[in-house]
Design an enzyme around this catalytic site. Structure first.
Site, PDB file in Angstrom:
ATOM      1  N   ASN A  92      -2.890   3.009   2.928  1.00 56.16           N
ATOM      2  CA  ASN A  92      -1.934   2.028   3.454  1.00 56.16           C
ATOM      3  C   ASN A  92      -0.651   1.995   2.633  1.00 56.16           C
ATOM      4  OD1 ASN A  92      -3.934   1.179   5.312  1.00 56.16           O
ATOM      5  ND2 ASN A  92      -4.817  -0.206   3.809  1.00 56.16           N
ATOM      6  N   HIS A 140      -3.142   4.279  -3.584  1.00 56.07           N
ATOM      7  CA  HIS A 140      -4.576   4.576  -3.617  1.00 56.07           C
ATOM      8  C   HIS A 140      -5.004   5.092  -2.260  1.00 56.07           C
ATOM      9  CE1 HIS A 140      -3.981   0.369  -2.533  1.00 56.07           C
ATOM     10  NE2 HIS A 140      -5.011   0.504  -1.732  1.00 56.07           N
ATOM     11  N   HIS A 142      -8.299   5.266   0.293  1.00 55.52           N
ATOM     12  CA  HIS A 142      -9.638   4.733   0.569  1.00 55.52           C
ATOM     13  C   HIS A 142     -10.546   5.852   1.059  1.00 55.52           C
ATOM     14  CE1 HIS A 142      -8.518   0.350   0.715  1.00 55.52           C
ATOM     15  NE2 HIS A 142      -7.334   0.866   0.942  1.00 55.52           N
ATOM     16  N   GLN A 153      -1.212  -2.864   3.162  1.00 57.56           N
ATOM     17  CA  GLN A 153      -1.342  -2.623   1.714  1.00 57.56           C
ATOM     18  C   GLN A 153      -1.325  -3.962   0.977  1.00 57.56           C
ATOM     19  OE1 GLN A 153       1.721  -0.129  -0.030  1.00 57.56           O
ATOM     20  NE2 GLN A 153       0.536   0.212  -1.898  1.00 57.56           N
ATOM     21  N   ASP A 182     -14.909   0.245  -4.412  1.00 62.38           N
ATOM     22  CA  ASP A 182     -14.100  -0.906  -3.999  1.00 62.38           C
ATOM     23  C   ASP A 182     -14.913  -2.188  -4.205  1.00 62.38           C
ATOM     24  OD1 ASP A 182     -11.512  -1.195  -1.763  1.00 62.38           O
ATOM     25  OD2 ASP A 182     -12.809  -2.915  -2.131  1.00 62.38           O
ATOM     26  N   ILE A 183     -14.249  -3.210  -4.738  1.00 59.79           N
ATOM     27  CA  ILE A 183     -14.924  -4.470  -5.050  1.00 59.79           C
ATOM     28  C   ILE A 183     -15.303  -5.258  -3.785  1.00 59.79           C
ATOM     29  CG2 ILE A 183     -12.923  -6.011  -5.230  1.00 59.79           C
ATOM     30  CD1 ILE A 183     -14.078  -6.936  -7.941  1.00 59.79           C
TER      31      ILE A 183
END
Ligand code: 5GP
Ligand code: ZN
Length: 140
Positions: free
Chosen positions: A88, A101, A103, A95, A32-33
């Site tokens: 989410n 996706h 997490h 979301q 994750d960025i």
């Protein structure tokens, strides 16, 4: 199917580079960025499904199987103390990217998030609890 202007379609495709820690025919797993903790990663299906409501049952099952595999791998490599799986659906649920996706969030005793990634607990009246029960019991 891909969706134009979907950032996760482009990342899953490799059109936008990402720190990919795992890839197979169906999924790409990236860091994750803007991570919640060190090692926070995302399981992204290569096909575009907006959310849990849209994703086929089989793909959802594969995503969960992959989550289990990665939880073990990440825990071993990172030495984390716990692990959150978060997924989410909808703006109300937090979301922000509307391509399904999951997490993968490694947790550490000192990660500073102990009061987050959780919720307030409601105190419901017995009638309210019963009302929820009546609405939810007996799945179609
Ligand atoms: P959501 O809030 O939709 O459940 O989670 C979206 C997640 O995607 C966020 O944690 C956010 O930091 C991450 N994210 C958004 N854009 C990018 C991106 O371009 N690259 C990566 N690696 N992560 C992203
Ligand atoms: Zn997409």
């Amino acid at each position: 199917m891909k969706e134009e202007n979907c950032i996760f379609c482009k990342i899953a495709d490799g059109e936008i580079p990402s720190k990919t820690i795992y890839e197979d025919e169906e999924f790409r797993v990236i860091l994750d960025i803007s991570p919640a903790t060190k090692g926070h990663a995302l399981i992204i299906p290569k096909e575009h499904y907006a959310d849990l409501y849209q994703i086929p049952e089989e793909t959802a099952a594969h995503a969960m199987k992959l989550a289990k595999k990665l939880a073990s791998h990440m825990t071993k490599r990172l030495g984390c103390d716990g692990f959150n799986l978060v997924q989410n659906n909808g703006e109300a649920a937090g979301q922000t990217v509307f391509h399904f996706h999951m997490h993968l969030i490694p947790r550490y005793h000192d990660d500073g998030n102990q009061d987050k990634l959780c919720w307030n607990h409601l105190t419901l009246e017995p009638e309210e609890l019963e009302d929820m029960f009546q609405k939810l019991v007996d799945i179609d």
